[in-house]
Design a protein around this motif. Structure first.
Motif, PDB file in Angstrom:
ATOM      1  N   UNK A  54       0.864  -1.188   0.000  1.00  0.00           N
ATOM      2  CA  UNK A  54       0.000   0.000   0.000  1.00  0.00           C
ATOM      3  C   UNK A  54       0.902   1.240   0.000  1.00  0.00           C
ATOM      4  N   UNK A  55       0.458   2.298  -0.704  1.00  0.00           N
ATOM      5  CA  UNK A  55       1.326   3.471  -0.827  1.00  0.00           C
ATOM      6  C   UNK A  55       1.390   4.312   0.445  1.00  0.00           C
ATOM      7  N   UNK A  56       2.444   5.111   0.545  1.00  0.00           N
ATOM      8  CA  UNK A  56       2.696   5.902   1.749  1.00  0.00           C
ATOM      9  C   UNK A  56       1.475   6.742   2.155  1.00  0.00           C
ATOM     10  N   UNK A  57       0.794   7.321   1.167  1.00  0.00           N
ATOM     11  CA  UNK A  57      -0.367   8.185   1.474  1.00  0.00           C
ATOM     12  C   UNK A  57      -1.420   7.459   2.300  1.00  0.00           C
ATOM     13  N   UNK A  58      -1.575   6.136   2.083  1.00  0.00           N
ATOM     14  CA  UNK A  58      -2.593   5.410   2.854  1.00  0.00           C
ATOM     15  C   UNK A  58      -2.002   4.780   4.123  1.00  0.00           C
ATOM     16  N   UNK A  59      -0.679   4.797   4.244  1.00  0.00           N
ATOM     17  CA  UNK A  59      -0.037   4.233   5.451  1.00  0.00           C
ATOM     18  C   UNK A  59       0.275   5.308   6.491  1.00  0.00           C
ATOM     19  N   UNK A  60      -0.117   6.530   6.208  1.00  0.00           N
ATOM     20  CA  UNK A  60       0.134   7.640   7.136  1.00  0.00           C
ATOM     21  C   UNK A  60      -1.135   8.490   7.176  1.00  0.00           C
ATOM     22  N   UNK A  61      -1.210   9.397   8.141  1.00  0.00           N
ATOM     23  CA  UNK A  61      -2.401  10.258   8.218  1.00  0.00           C
ATOM     24  C   UNK A  61      -1.962  11.726   8.156  1.00  0.00           C
ATOM     25  N   UNK A  62      -2.903  12.578   7.776  1.00  0.00           N
ATOM     26  CA  UNK A  62      -2.591  14.014   7.721  1.00  0.00           C
ATOM     27  C   UNK A  62      -2.197  14.504   9.114  1.00  0.00           C
ATOM     28  N   UNK A  63      -2.912  13.997  10.153  1.00  0.00           N
ATOM     29  CA  UNK A  63      -2.605  14.441  11.525  1.00  0.00           C
ATOM     30  C   UNK A  63      -1.191  14.035  11.912  1.00  0.00           C
ATOM     31  N   UNK A  64      -0.800  12.816  11.545  1.00  0.00           N
ATOM     32  CA  UNK A  64       0.551  12.340  11.863  1.00  0.00           C
ATOM     33  C   UNK A  64       1.605  13.150  11.118  1.00  0.00           C
ATOM     34  N   UNK A  65       1.359  13.375   9.839  1.00  0.00           N
ATOM     35  CA  UNK A  65       2.343  14.140   9.044  1.00  0.00           C
ATOM     36  C   UNK A  65       2.460  15.564   9.600  1.00  0.00           C
ATOM     37  N   UNK A  66       1.328  16.159   9.995  1.00  0.00           N
ATOM     38  CA  UNK A  66       1.374  17.529  10.548  1.00  0.00           C
ATOM     39  C   UNK A  66       2.136  17.576  11.872  1.00  0.00           C
ATOM     40  N   UNK A  67       1.965  16.546  12.696  1.00  0.00           N
ATOM     41  CA  UNK A  67       2.688  16.517  13.977  1.00  0.00           C
ATOM     42  C   UNK A  67       4.195  16.475  13.722  1.00  0.00           C
ATOM     43  N   UNK A  68       4.602  15.741  12.702  1.00  0.00           N
ATOM     44  CA  UNK A  68       6.033  15.636  12.380  1.00  0.00           C
ATOM     45  C   UNK A  68       6.538  16.974  11.841  1.00  0.00           C
ATOM     46  N   UNK A  69       5.747  17.585  10.958  1.00  0.00           N
ATOM     47  CA  UNK A  69       6.178  18.860  10.363  1.00  0.00           C
ATOM     48  C   UNK A  69       6.221  19.982  11.407  1.00  0.00           C
ATOM     49  N   UNK A  70       5.336  19.897  12.413  1.00  0.00           N
ATOM     50  CA  UNK A  70       5.351  20.930  13.459  1.00  0.00           C
ATOM     51  C   UNK A  70       6.679  20.894  14.204  1.00  0.00           C
ATOM     52  N   UNK A  71       7.242  19.708  14.319  1.00  0.00           N
ATOM     53  CA  UNK A  71       8.518  19.541  15.020  1.00  0.00           C
ATOM     54  C   UNK A  71       9.689  19.891  14.102  1.00  0.00           C
TER      55      UNK A  71
END
Ligand SMILES: Cc1cc2nc3c(=O)[nH]c(=O)nc-3n(C[C@H](O)[C@H](O)[C@H](O)COP(=O)(O)OP(=O)(O)OC[C@H]3O[C@@H](n4cnc5c(N)ncnc54)[C@H](O)[C@@H]3O)c2cc1C
Length: 409
Positions: A54-71
């Motif tokens: 399954x591709x990365x887009x479906x193995x991650x969530x927007x909330x998770x990606x945003x938490x990482x980018x906030x850091x």
């Protein structure tokens, strides 16, 4: 905000679902702690060389990606349609999520949950509705030291990967299998990478007809191209001459490609793979440290016995949950699938429909024990159709039920 008196939430397992659930809990104001017996993404580390289908887009969530980018605003993610390996998924997503402000002091690695009960209650005590107000007690073991943690809610996200099933008929060990267990590979070895020398030029018996077996056989066949002595004896219970069941119009191209390659290897007669459908291993005899095995199986419709001497055994016969953790709680899984009881019943209705995913509701995820939820691969029991996208929906449903408000990921 959750009610203050029901605020402590324990997550068991820092796999993709445990971590994501913990991030949501922290964002919603729960006092969350994650107990992980290994590293973040431990099971993905173990099959780290395997490419997710399954591709990365479906193995991650927007909330998770945003938490990482906030850091770390300069963190670079793979493209949404990219299929990356398990190891890369840990590196680019799970570990950074674990380091994010939401979670960084809340994950306890090398910390195993050994048992769970209730304060001042035994399993047989009391009606379930009287359990509210009796928090969970978790016995945790960290660096050989034990302590008790308490929580109002427990999310068991402890997966299934290390609980292998057995080779023998009826699901029990074949004769001699338990003695040989430590020399048998029950997971996904890195056949083309760090374990190459272990398999190159050797005869390997592979058992199974799921995507793990397909991965092992395809890798061994690829290895045979550079080490022609490599030989594969492939046994599967299915009577079909095409062992891997393809998902009709499979939207996951990588998964379908794997199925086609493995089925082609099973049917062609000029390669290094001999395939025997309708087979079951009856005995395994170890011939001594690194001296290989003598394996006997019943093969074909008439159950004829056949024996091989092989150097290696890969038993890709599936995984199952370890429910011991919950045995002091009022909980019993589906007797057929070992999944959560209600979810298992729905999965059973659609048994045999490869790739089918149940419509998820909080109701399917409830356990009889108030405040206890089982999420992720473990919730599906022995059924291998679980996908991360399903786990994310489970998380949404559970937090919606806990807070009474819509939750987005
Ligand atoms: C080879 C393979 C490939 C897969 N490919 C895909 C794919 O492409 N796409 C997809 O959507 N799904 C895929 N899956 C299915 C599924 O998404 C994965 O199994 C995924 O890892 C499940 O996540 P999880 O968080 O539920 O459990 P896990 O990743 O299994 O995590 C469970 C965690 O709990 C920890 N743990 C266990 N017991 C305890 C304890 N007592 N105390 C503390 N910690 C504990 C473990 O160490 C582990 O880190 C694949 C599965 C496998 C095996």
């Amino acid at each position: 905000m959750p009610r203050a008196e029901a605020n402590r939430l324990a997550v068991i397992g820092a796999g993709p679902i445990g971590l994501e659930a913990a991030a949501v809990a922290a964002r919603l104001g729960f006092d969350v702690h994650v107990y992980e017996r290994g590293r973040i993404g431990e099971h993905l580390h173990r099959w780290g060389h395997v490419r997710l289908f399954t591709p990365f887009g479906t193995n991650s969530t927007a909330a998770g990606r945003n938490a990482i980018l906030a850091e770390n605003p300069s963190h670079v993610f793979p493209a949404n349609d990219e299929c990356i390996t398990g190891r890369d998924h840990v590196r680019v997503y799970l570990e950074p999520l674990g380091r994010s402000k939401l979670l960084k002091d809340r994950i306890h690695t090398e910390c195993q949950v050994v048992a769970i009960g209730r304060e001042r209650l035994l399993k047989e005590d009391s009606r379930l509705d009287a359990k509210v107000g009796h928090p969970f007690r978790l016995l945790v073991r960290e660096k050989n030291k034990e302590r008790i943690e308490t929580a109002d809610c427990v999310l068991d996200c402890s997966g299934t990967y290390t609980e292998h099933r057995w080779l023998g008929e009826g699901g029990i060990p074949a004769v001699g299998e338990t003695a040989a267990e430590s020399a048998i590979c029950y997971g996904l070895d890195d056949i083309l990478g760090e374990r190459k020398n272990h398999y190159a030029g050797k005869a390997t018996l592979v058992v199974g007809n799921g995507f793990s077996a397909a991965t092992s056989v395809v890798s061994l066949a690829e290895l045979a191209a550079s080490a022609p002595e490599t030989w594969v004896v492939w046994l599967a219970r299915t009577p079909s001459t095409l062992p891997i069941r393809r998902v009709a119009n499979d939207p996951l191209r990588e998964r379908d490609r794997l199925a086609v390659r493995a089925n082609t290897l099973a049917t062609r007669t000029d390669g290094n793979v001999e395939f025997h459908p309708h087979s079951v291993v009856t005995s395994v005899e170890s011939l001594g440290q690194d001296k290989g095995f003598r394996v006997t199986a019943r093969i074909g419709r008439n159950g004829q016995a056949r024996t091989w001497e092989v150097d290696r055994i890969i038993a890709n016969v599936g995984y199952q949950p370890d429910w011991h953790l919950l045995r002091e709680l009022q909980f019993s899984p589906c007797p057929v699938t070992s999944a959560l009881a209600r979810l298992g019943a729905v999965l059973l209705e659609h048994r045999g429909e490869a790739g089918w995913i149940p419509p998820l509701t909080a109701d399917l995820l409830r356990t009889p024990e108030p405040g206890l939820f089982v999420l992720g691969a473990k919730s599906f029991g022995r059924d291998s159709r679980f996908l991360l996208s399903v786990g994310f929906e489970q998380i949404r449903q559970v937090f919606q039920a806990l807070t009474g408000k819509p939750v987005s990921l």
